[in-house]
Design a protein around this motif. Structure first.
Motif, PDB file in Angstrom:
ATOM      1  N   ALA A 146       0.841  -1.205   0.000  1.00 57.04           N
ATOM      2  CA  ALA A 146       0.000   0.000   0.000  1.00 57.04           C
ATOM      3  C   ALA A 146       0.870   1.247   0.000  1.00 57.04           C
ATOM      4  CB  ALA A 146      -0.927  -0.009   1.215  1.00 57.04           C
ATOM      5  N   VAL A 147       1.976   1.195   0.747  1.00 53.86           N
ATOM      6  CA  VAL A 147       2.879   2.347   0.810  1.00 53.86           C
ATOM      7  C   VAL A 147       3.593   2.540  -0.533  1.00 53.86           C
ATOM      8  CG1 VAL A 147       4.953   3.263   1.937  1.00 53.86           C
ATOM      9  CG2 VAL A 147       3.175   2.152   3.307  1.00 53.86           C
ATOM     10  N   GLU A 148       4.082   1.442  -1.114  1.00 49.07           N
ATOM     11  CA  GLU A 148       4.762   1.552  -2.411  1.00 49.07           C
ATOM     12  C   GLU A 148       3.837   2.195  -3.454  1.00 49.07           C
ATOM     13  OE1 GLU A 148       7.901   0.882  -3.149  1.00 49.07           O
ATOM     14  OE2 GLU A 148       8.474  -0.117  -1.303  1.00 49.07           O
ATOM     15  N   ALA A 149       2.586   1.756  -3.469  1.00 46.03           N
ATOM     16  CA  ALA A 149       1.648   2.322  -4.445  1.00 46.03           C
ATOM     17  C   ALA A 149       1.473   3.817  -4.202  1.00 46.03           C
ATOM     18  CB  ALA A 149       0.302   1.602  -4.358  1.00 46.03           C
ATOM     19  N   ALA A 150       1.366   4.203  -2.931  1.00 43.29           N
ATOM     20  CA  ALA A 150       1.173   5.621  -2.593  1.00 43.29           C
ATOM     21  C   ALA A 150       2.372   6.442  -3.043  1.00 43.29           C
ATOM     22  CB  ALA A 150       0.965   5.765  -1.084  1.00 43.29           C
ATOM     23  N   LEU A 151       3.576   5.942  -2.771  1.00 45.33           N
ATOM     24  CA  LEU A 151       4.782   6.706  -3.122  1.00 45.33           C
ATOM     25  C   LEU A 151       4.931   6.826  -4.635  1.00 45.33           C
ATOM     26  CD1 LEU A 151       7.381   5.174  -0.585  1.00 45.33           C
ATOM     27  CD2 LEU A 151       5.974   7.228  -0.309  1.00 45.33           C
ATOM     28  N   LYS A 152       4.690   5.719  -5.329  1.00 40.81           N
ATOM     29  CA  LYS A 152       4.813   5.750  -6.788  1.00 40.81           C
ATOM     30  C   LYS A 152       3.807   6.721  -7.389  1.00 40.81           C
ATOM     31  CE  LYS A 152       4.958   1.707  -8.938  1.00 40.81           C
ATOM     32  NZ  LYS A 152       4.707   0.243  -9.141  1.00 40.81           N
ATOM     33  N   LEU A 153       2.576   6.632  -6.902  1.00 44.21           N
ATOM     34  CA  LEU A 153       1.525   7.482  -7.465  1.00 44.21           C
ATOM     35  C   LEU A 153       1.826   8.957  -7.212  1.00 44.21           C
ATOM     36  CD1 LEU A 153      -1.174   7.263  -8.978  1.00 44.21           C
ATOM     37  CD2 LEU A 153      -2.308   7.456  -6.778  1.00 44.21           C
ATOM     38  N   ALA A 154       2.302   9.267  -5.998  1.00 40.52           N
ATOM     39  CA  ALA A 154       2.611  10.668  -5.674  1.00 40.52           C
ATOM     40  C   ALA A 154       3.670  11.214  -6.620  1.00 40.52           C
ATOM     41  CB  ALA A 154       3.091  10.773  -4.220  1.00 40.52           C
ATOM     42  N   ARG A 155       4.673  10.406  -6.917  1.00 41.81           N
ATOM     43  CA  ARG A 155       5.730  10.849  -7.824  1.00 41.81           C
ATOM     44  C   ARG A 155       5.191  10.991  -9.255  1.00 41.81           C
ATOM     45  NH1 ARG A 155      11.309   8.912  -6.088  1.00 41.81           N
ATOM     46  NH2 ARG A 155      11.528   8.240  -8.234  1.00 41.81           N
ATOM     47  N   LYS A 156       4.351  10.061  -9.655  1.00 40.79           N
ATOM     48  CA  LYS A 156       3.804  10.087 -11.021  1.00 40.79           C
ATOM     49  C   LYS A 156       2.868  11.294 -11.221  1.00 40.79           C
ATOM     50  CE  LYS A 156       1.043   7.067 -14.031  1.00 40.79           C
ATOM     51  NZ  LYS A 156       1.542   7.201 -15.383  1.00 40.79           N
ATOM     52  N   VAL A 157       2.033  11.549 -10.221  1.00 40.81           N
ATOM     53  CA  VAL A 157       1.059  12.647 -10.347  1.00 40.81           C
ATOM     54  C   VAL A 157       1.753  14.004 -10.365  1.00 40.81           C
ATOM     55  CG1 VAL A 157      -0.750  13.883  -9.095  1.00 40.81           C
ATOM     56  CG2 VAL A 157      -0.842  11.426  -9.259  1.00 40.81           C
ATOM     57  N   THR A 158       2.740  14.177  -9.474  1.00 37.81           N
ATOM     58  CA  THR A 158       3.339  15.508  -9.325  1.00 37.81           C
ATOM     59  C   THR A 158       4.523  15.717 -10.260  1.00 37.81           C
ATOM     60  OG1 THR A 158       4.842  14.715  -7.611  1.00 37.81           O
ATOM     61  CG2 THR A 158       2.717  15.622  -6.870  1.00 37.81           C
ATOM     62  N   GLY A 159       5.102  14.621 -10.739  1.00 34.62           N
ATOM     63  CA  GLY A 159       6.327  14.748 -11.536  1.00 34.62           C
ATOM     64  C   GLY A 159       7.521  15.152 -10.679  1.00 34.62           C
TER      65      GLY A 159
END
Ligand code: PMP
Length: 395
Positions: free
Chosen positions: A92-105
């Motif tokens: 769950a944490v990995e998904a959150a971190l990846k998504l945050a980086r992908k969304v914000t660039g």
């Protein structure tokens, strides 16, 4: 060797009984083999219902999702997309971190001193404990560690300093993608953040367009009283990580809750073989029956008070070695002034029939996480065993 378990008790193969105040590190908020959850599981299995489905739609998954929406999200006015990121908390944490980086660039994630978020590379990178980080061999990148609430005993205005550096183009601090935070640091030593500090953090994130991720893997599902531990602070995280007690039965299940407009995943960008484990959806749906009224929350807070009072008494008697009592809801820690004492207390407790663990950066905190369904009598019994254990170690 342990063999059977029911409610707050486990039994070894010789029939000796132990009170389990560790509760699967927070994975057993409703105790072992809870009768309603067990019968939901047995009924499901008896009928050749599908067990493993990857990400296919199943009746069990749909039932869980509808009930989660109806019992947990809608009554709290929360609007999230729900992702099954894989079976455990770290997924769950990995998904959150990846998504945050992908969304914000953006790359950087802000974490906190003494934080624990998991053992895989991304979650370990935002984990504060250097002993655990050493397992990765070489330093992990793209993180900034800030002092958790009260880490500096109130000596520094926490967010002002960080905000000043963010605004100073010469500081070398790039605007982060996200901040990841626990509202009470479980592995970090039962450090509770104040509601005011959490609101300050949420405001800082909003002002600077930084995503706020709350890791509720250990403190969620009622451990601190309310279903989500961030509720009393009145904050709404952009992303929430849940696991541990989510299935209610100790079966692996995790969720990443995502603010709807942030869900930019393309199909297949984050997946895992065991994200469609239907028996866990079944028990998780049954466990949501605990949340159709406020009884469990109320009882958890009352029992938490009872634990705190007992720990205060133990502290008063051993103030030469115990430096504090910390926690919230039914997550509590006794802080010892020497790291070797807390494991010895846990050993003494084990000998007396009480299971508990240590936490904190040096393992200096004796940690109590009894199931939320522990009866008053069992709670009293366990606290007496703990008092005897501290006495035995400290005399
Ligand atoms: N986040 C927090 C706050 C945790 O306490 C833990 C587990 N102790 C994790 C993430 C990782 O969960 P798991 O061990 O299921 O991967």
């Amino acid at each position: 060797m342990f063999r059977t378990a029911l409610g707050s008790r486990v039994h070894d193969e010789n029939g000796r009984s132990y009170l389990d105040f560790f509760a699967g590190a927070g994975a057993l908020n409703y105790g072992h083999n809870h009768p309603q959850l067990k019968s939901s599981l047995l009924l499901y299995l008896a009928d050749d219902n599908i067990v493993h489905s990857l990400d296919k739609h199943t009746v069990a998954k749909r039932h869980f999702l509808e009930k989660f929406q109806e019992v947990v999200l809608s009554p709290r006015g929360l609007d999230y997309k729900i992702q099954f990121p894989g079976p455990t908390g770290t997924n769950a944490v990995e998904a959150a971190l990846k998504l945050a980086r992908k969304v914000t660039g953006r790359q950087t994630i802000v974490n906190f001193t003494n934080a624990f978020h998991g053992m895989t590379l991304g979650s370990l990178a935002v984990t504060g404990n250097s002993m655990k980080r050493n397992g990765a061999g070489v330093p992990l990148n793209h993180t900034v560690t800030m002092p958790y609430d009260n880490y500096l005993d109130g000596r520094t205005p926490d967010f002002l300093l960080f905000e000043r550096l963010l605004e100073d183009s010469g500081s070398g601090i790039d605007r982060p993608a996200a901040v990841i935070v626990e509202t009470v640091q479980g592995e970090g030593g039962l450090n509770p953040a104040s509601a005011q500090w959490l609101r300050g953090l949420a405001d800082l994130c909003r002002r600077h367009d930084i995503l706020l991720i709350v890791d509720d893997v250990q403190m969620g599902c009622g451990r601190t009283g309310p279903f989500f531990s961030f509720e009393p602070a009145g904050i709404t995280p952009d992303i929430v990580c849940l696991s541990k007690s989510l299935s209610g039965y100790g079966l692996p299940l995790a969720l990443t809750l995502i603010r709807p407009d942030l869900d930019v995943w393309e199909p297949g960008e984050h997946n895992g073989t065991f994200r469609g484990f239907n028996p866990a959806f079944v028990t998780a749906a049954a466990a949501l029956d605990f949340w159709t009224d406020e009884r469990l929350q109320k009882e958890t807070l009352e029992k938490g008070l009872q634990v705190r009072q007992a720990l205060n008494l133990i502290t008063a008697e051993h103030s030469d070695v115990i430096t504090g009592v910390r926690g919230r809801g039914l997550a509590w820690g006794l802080v010892f002034n020497r790291p070797e004492l807390a494991p010895r207390v846990c050993e003494a407790a084990f000998e007396r029939g009480l299971l508990m663990e240590t936490s904190g950066p040096e393992g200096e905190v004796a940690k109590l996480l009894p199931p939320l369904t522990t009866s008053d009598e069992e709670l009293t019994e366990g606290l007496e065993l703990l008092a005897e254990s501290v006495q035995a170690v400290c005399e």
